[in-house]
Motif scaffolding. Structure first.
Motif, PDB file in Angstrom:
ATOM      1  N   ASP A 182      48.956   7.513 -30.366  1.00 55.53           N
ATOM      2  CA  ASP A 182      50.237   6.804 -30.431  1.00 55.53           C
ATOM      3  C   ASP A 182      50.844   6.831 -29.042  1.00 55.53           C
ATOM      4  O   ASP A 182      50.715   7.826 -28.330  1.00 55.53           O
TER       5      ASP A 182
ATOM      6  N   ARG B 191      54.543   5.534 -26.879  1.00 57.35           N
ATOM      7  CA  ARG B 191      55.856   4.884 -26.936  1.00 57.35           C
ATOM      8  C   ARG B 191      55.727   3.435 -26.487  1.00 57.35           C
ATOM      9  O   ARG B 191      55.058   3.140 -25.512  1.00 57.35           O
TER      10      ARG B 191
ATOM     11  N   THR C  14      52.059  -0.664 -35.566  1.00 54.69           N
ATOM     12  CA  THR C  14      53.285  -0.166 -34.955  1.00 54.69           C
ATOM     13  C   THR C  14      53.990   0.735 -35.961  1.00 54.69           C
ATOM     14  O   THR C  14      54.153   0.358 -37.120  1.00 54.69           O
ATOM     15  N   ARG C  15      54.385   1.923 -35.497  1.00 57.87           N
ATOM     16  CA  ARG C  15      55.171   2.837 -36.338  1.00 57.87           C
ATOM     17  C   ARG C  15      56.635   2.626 -35.953  1.00 57.87           C
ATOM     18  O   ARG C  15      57.051   3.025 -34.865  1.00 57.87           O
ATOM     19  N   LYS C  16      57.382   2.012 -36.806  1.00 59.52           N
ATOM     20  CA  LYS C  16      58.789   1.715 -36.538  1.00 59.52           C
ATOM     21  C   LYS C  16      59.610   3.001 -36.457  1.00 59.52           C
ATOM     22  O   LYS C  16      59.510   3.858 -37.338  1.00 59.52           O
TER      23      LYS C  16
ATOM     24  N   TYR D 142      59.393   5.686 -34.723  1.00 62.24           N
ATOM     25  CA  TYR D 142      58.601   6.921 -34.763  1.00 62.24           C
ATOM     26  C   TYR D 142      59.102   7.991 -33.801  1.00 62.24           C
ATOM     27  O   TYR D 142      59.141   9.162 -34.129  1.00 62.24           O
ATOM     28  N   TYR D 143      59.476   7.598 -32.595  1.00 56.08           N
ATOM     29  CA  TYR D 143      59.882   8.552 -31.562  1.00 56.08           C
ATOM     30  C   TYR D 143      61.399   8.631 -31.437  1.00 56.08           C
ATOM     31  O   TYR D 143      62.088   7.613 -31.521  1.00 56.08           O
TER      32      TYR D 143
ATOM     33  N   ARG E 217      66.060   5.504 -32.038  1.00 55.45           N
ATOM     34  CA  ARG E 217      64.624   5.722 -32.222  1.00 55.45           C
ATOM     35  C   ARG E 217      63.846   4.638 -31.478  1.00 55.45           C
ATOM     36  O   ARG E 217      64.388   3.568 -31.194  1.00 55.45           O
TER      37      ARG E 217
ATOM     38  N   ASP F 172      59.849   2.642 -31.281  1.00 57.74           N
ATOM     39  CA  ASP F 172      58.581   2.383 -31.979  1.00 57.74           C
ATOM     40  C   ASP F 172      57.417   3.008 -31.223  1.00 57.74           C
ATOM     41  O   ASP F 172      57.435   3.153 -30.005  1.00 57.74           O
ATOM     42  N   ALA F 173      56.379   3.350 -31.988  1.00 57.41           N
ATOM     43  CA  ALA F 173      55.126   3.834 -31.416  1.00 57.41           C
ATOM     44  C   ALA F 173      54.056   2.768 -31.654  1.00 57.41           C
ATOM     45  O   ALA F 173      53.977   2.198 -32.747  1.00 57.41           O
TER      46      ALA F 173
END
Length: 153
Positions: free
Chosen positions: A110, A112, A132-134, A136-137, A143, A145-146
């Motif tokens: 993953d 950024r 895409t991890r909405k 995530y970080y 926040r 996305d990753a």
């Protein structure tokens, strides 16, 4: 990086004695760093924990989790004064070879969305953006996305 520099650099297993130097790099390069405990737990769990070292200088580190047929790079960091010199690529290549030797079929990581330099390196190494991890970080204003990237081995 010249041949002399390459010869003086080693990639070796991370030891508990390395953690104070690892955490200094982590805090230098990431706004939301892992804790010392995260690194200690990774060693204890038997993850592939490696450091990149030149003589007595710790230049970078990486942690990868192995499972049957898959590898997942959890973190990879190069000290600020060693970045953009090919060391991140060298460490990532080391992890790719390790995963292949362990018969992994794919590798994941993953990154950024804002980390364009790292994402570009991963693309150059053959990683593909697969999801895409909405949110995530953690980020300064909420926040971030990753990008989930995969390399078929």
């Amino acid at each position: 990086m010249n041949t002399t520099e390459q010869q003086m650099v080693e990639i070796r297993n991370m030891q508990p004695a390395d953690l104070n130097r690892v955490i200094l790099i982590e805090r230098e390069i990431f706004l939301f760093p892992w804790s010392l405990g995260n690194f200690a737990d990774s060693i204890e769990a038997g993850y592939v924990c490696q450091v990149l070292q030149q003589t007595d200088t710790l230049m970078g580190y990486g942690i990868m989790m192995m499972s049957p047929e898959e590898a997942h790079v959890l973190t990879l960091g190069i000290a600020a004064n060693w970045q953009k010199k090919g060391w991140g690529k060298k460490l990532l290549q080391h992890f790719i070879h390790y995963a292949k030797d362990e018969n992994a079929k794919s590798m994941f990581l993953d990154v950024r969305e804002s980390n364009h330099g790292a994402a570009q390196l991963y693309q150059q190494m053959g990683f593909q953006h697969i999801a895409t991890r909405k949110g995530y970080y953690p980020a300064m204003c909420g926040r971030e996305d990753a990008l989930v990237m995969q390399l078929m081995l």
